[in-house]
Design an enzyme around this catalytic site. Structure first.
Site, PDB file in Angstrom:
ATOM      1  N   LYS A  78       3.975  10.167  -6.201  1.00  0.00           N
ATOM      2  CA  LYS A  78       3.375  11.499  -6.358  1.00  0.00           C
ATOM      3  C   LYS A  78       1.895  11.420  -6.740  1.00  0.00           C
ATOM      4  CE  LYS A  78       7.599  13.721  -7.969  1.00  0.00           C
ATOM      5  NZ  LYS A  78       8.258  14.234  -9.156  1.00  0.00           N
ATOM      6  N   ASP A 119       1.508   3.762   3.572  1.00  0.00           N
ATOM      7  CA  ASP A 119       0.343   4.494   4.087  1.00  0.00           C
ATOM      8  C   ASP A 119      -0.277   5.425   3.046  1.00  0.00           C
ATOM      9  OD1 ASP A 119       2.521   6.185   4.296  1.00  0.00           O
ATOM     10  OD2 ASP A 119       1.657   7.299   5.969  1.00  0.00           O
ATOM     11  N   THR A 121      -0.346   5.075  -0.360  1.00  0.00           N
ATOM     12  CA  THR A 121      -1.080   4.263  -1.344  1.00  0.00           C
ATOM     13  C   THR A 121      -2.352   3.677  -0.724  1.00  0.00           C
ATOM     14  OG1 THR A 121       1.048   3.691  -2.313  1.00  0.00           O
ATOM     15  CG2 THR A 121      -0.816   2.284  -2.910  1.00  0.00           C
ATOM     16  N   THR A 141       6.545  -1.612   2.702  1.00  0.00           N
ATOM     17  CA  THR A 141       7.472  -0.503   2.866  1.00  0.00           C
ATOM     18  C   THR A 141       8.725  -0.995   3.580  1.00  0.00           C
ATOM     19  OG1 THR A 141       7.980   1.539   4.074  1.00  0.00           O
ATOM     20  CG2 THR A 141       6.122   0.309   4.898  1.00  0.00           C
ATOM     21  N   ASP A 143      10.269   0.849   5.432  1.00  0.00           N
ATOM     22  CA  ASP A 143      10.284   1.589   6.699  1.00  0.00           C
ATOM     23  C   ASP A 143       9.591   0.827   7.833  1.00  0.00           C
ATOM     24  OD1 ASP A 143      11.316   3.572   5.055  1.00  0.00           O
ATOM     25  OD2 ASP A 143       9.409   4.625   4.852  1.00  0.00           O
ATOM     26  N   ARG A 187      12.200   7.241   7.001  1.00  0.00           N
ATOM     27  CA  ARG A 187      11.306   8.382   7.254  1.00  0.00           C
ATOM     28  C   ARG A 187      11.284   8.747   8.738  1.00  0.00           C
ATOM     29  NH1 ARG A 187       5.506   8.557   4.624  1.00  0.00           N
ATOM     30  NH2 ARG A 187       5.346   6.509   5.568  1.00  0.00           N
ATOM     31  N   GLU A 238      17.633   8.416   9.105  1.00  0.00           N
ATOM     32  CA  GLU A 238      17.547   9.722   8.424  1.00  0.00           C
ATOM     33  C   GLU A 238      16.638  10.710   9.161  1.00  0.00           C
ATOM     34  OE1 GLU A 238      15.887   9.108   4.503  1.00  0.00           O
ATOM     35  OE2 GLU A 238      13.983   8.390   5.283  1.00  0.00           O
TER      36      GLU A 238
END
Ligand code: F6P
Length: 364
Positions: A78, A119, A121, A141, A143, A187, A238
């Site tokens: 966040k 991406d 960060t 990641t 991903d 993602r 997902e």
């Protein structure tokens, strides 16, 4: 840069991934052990930079980290100094605290910052670099959706964990003659589902890049049943979505730079299959299981190579770059090239073709 380095800062941002601690260990062993620099860790990603939470990192602090999951520094998906949220409800505001962060880095006497992340960060790191902070990014990641690197660390471990889960679910699917869906993170990218789907012998692999039709999925299940294969393994990313339809959103995380959290597509598809075919169908959502645990040998080696090279890069006077794996070599690229982009699976990717040759249906 030119200036001789004496001290660097390091942070881990975004969702955690196996291998983060191995990178921290490699950075400290190279920076403190080899170059005799001081290393300061910022806690909880960019939150530590804004809220001034640090921890010194020396050789003793990184002992035993190679195999440990998570990150000893903590992380946040966040915190963004360029868009820092304050207040709640109607009083909620977003402010730019990047100048404050830059002064803080300077006040600590740090000559450079290493940012380990995906991406989000690395895009923030790019912003700090543009404001004059020497920065090197290290791609992480599960991903595997970052541009300019063949692979991110964390991905190999997540693929292995997913594959092991698929193997276990395979035997129960076979025993009960059921349709089994396994939903995996990733993602908007289908890398994780694609690799584990092939490794785990998925009969149907649904990825966001190839929208599916229920007809195609059901035809494959019926074909399998008619040819005596009374169970079907479906791997679903997902982010998968039907032709002409939408992704399933699990929740919106308001404070996050990427607020959409995907999830739930497995249940949607399972209910549709059960309704249409009357076959018993079950869903397993692997979720955060894929982010935890001990990194594979491949990820330990990759994390160690990337962490070490990031420090050598700074020692050579280079910054504003991301270290990366290209083929079997570690090199680096301008960090600005990867900022704010997601690398998706090309629909004609060699593994998609291979999957089709092996008889997998991609729902199209
Ligand atoms: O980017 C890593 C990842 O695990 C994605 O695969 C997933 O969509 C997301 O993070 C989940 O985020 P959170 O931990 O906030 O639920």
């Amino acid at each position: 840069m030119g200036k001789k380095i004496k001290a660097i800062g390091i942070l881990t941002g975004g969702g955690d991934a196996p291998g983060l601690n191995a990178v921290i260990r490699a950075v400290v062993r190279t920076a403190a052990g080899h170059y005799e620099w001081d290393v300061v860790g910022f806690k909880d990603g960019y939150a530590g930079l804004v809220e001034r939470h640090t921890m010194p990192l020396d050789m003793d602090d990184v002992s035993g980290l190679l195999t440990r999951g998570g990150t000893i520094l903590g992380t946040s998906n966040k915190a963004n100094p360029f868009a820092w949220h304050i207040g709640d409800g109607d009083d909620r505001q977003t402010i730019d605290r990047s100048d404050e962060v830059i002064s803080y880095i300077k006040s600590l006497g740090l000559d450079a910052l290493l940012a380990i992340g995906g991406d989000g960060t690395l895009s923030i790191a790019d912003g700090l670099s543009k404001k004059g902070i020497p920065v090197v990014g290290i791609p992480k990641t599960i991903d595997n959706d970052l541009y300019e690197t063949d692979q991110t660390f964390g991905f190999d471990t997540a693929v292995s964990t997913a594959t092991e889960a698929l193997d276990r679910i395979h035997t129960t699917a076979e025993s009960h003659h059921r349709v089994m869906l396994v939903e995996e993170m990733g993602r908007n990218a289908g890398w994780l589902a694609l690799h584990s789907g092939i490794a785990g012998g998925g009969d149907i692999i649904l990825i966001p890049e190839i929208p599916y039709s229920l007809d195609s999925i059901c035809e494959k299940i019926i074909w399998r049943n008619r040819s005596g294969r009374l169970f079907t393994m479906i791997v679903v990313a997902e982010g998968a979505l039907p032709k002409g339809g939408e992704q399933v959103v699990a929740k919106i995380v308001k404070d996050s730079p990427d607020p959409i959290r995907l999830g739930g597509i497995g249940n949607v598809v399972a209910n549709q299959i059960e309704k249409r075919l009357g076959l018993e169908t079950r869903v397993t959502v692997l979720g955060h299981l894929l982010r935890g645990g001990t990194p594979t040998a491949f990820d330990r080696v990759l994390a160690t190579r990337l962490g070490s090279e990031a420090v050598h890069l700074l020692a050579r006077g280079e910054s504003g770059r991301m270290v990366r794996l290209k083929g079997s070599e570690i090199s680096s690229v301008e960090i600005t090239k990867i900022a704010n982009r997601q690398r998706l699976v090309p629909v004609d990717h060699t593994l998609v073709k291979l999957g089709r040759q092996m008889g997998a249906c991609f729902g199209d």
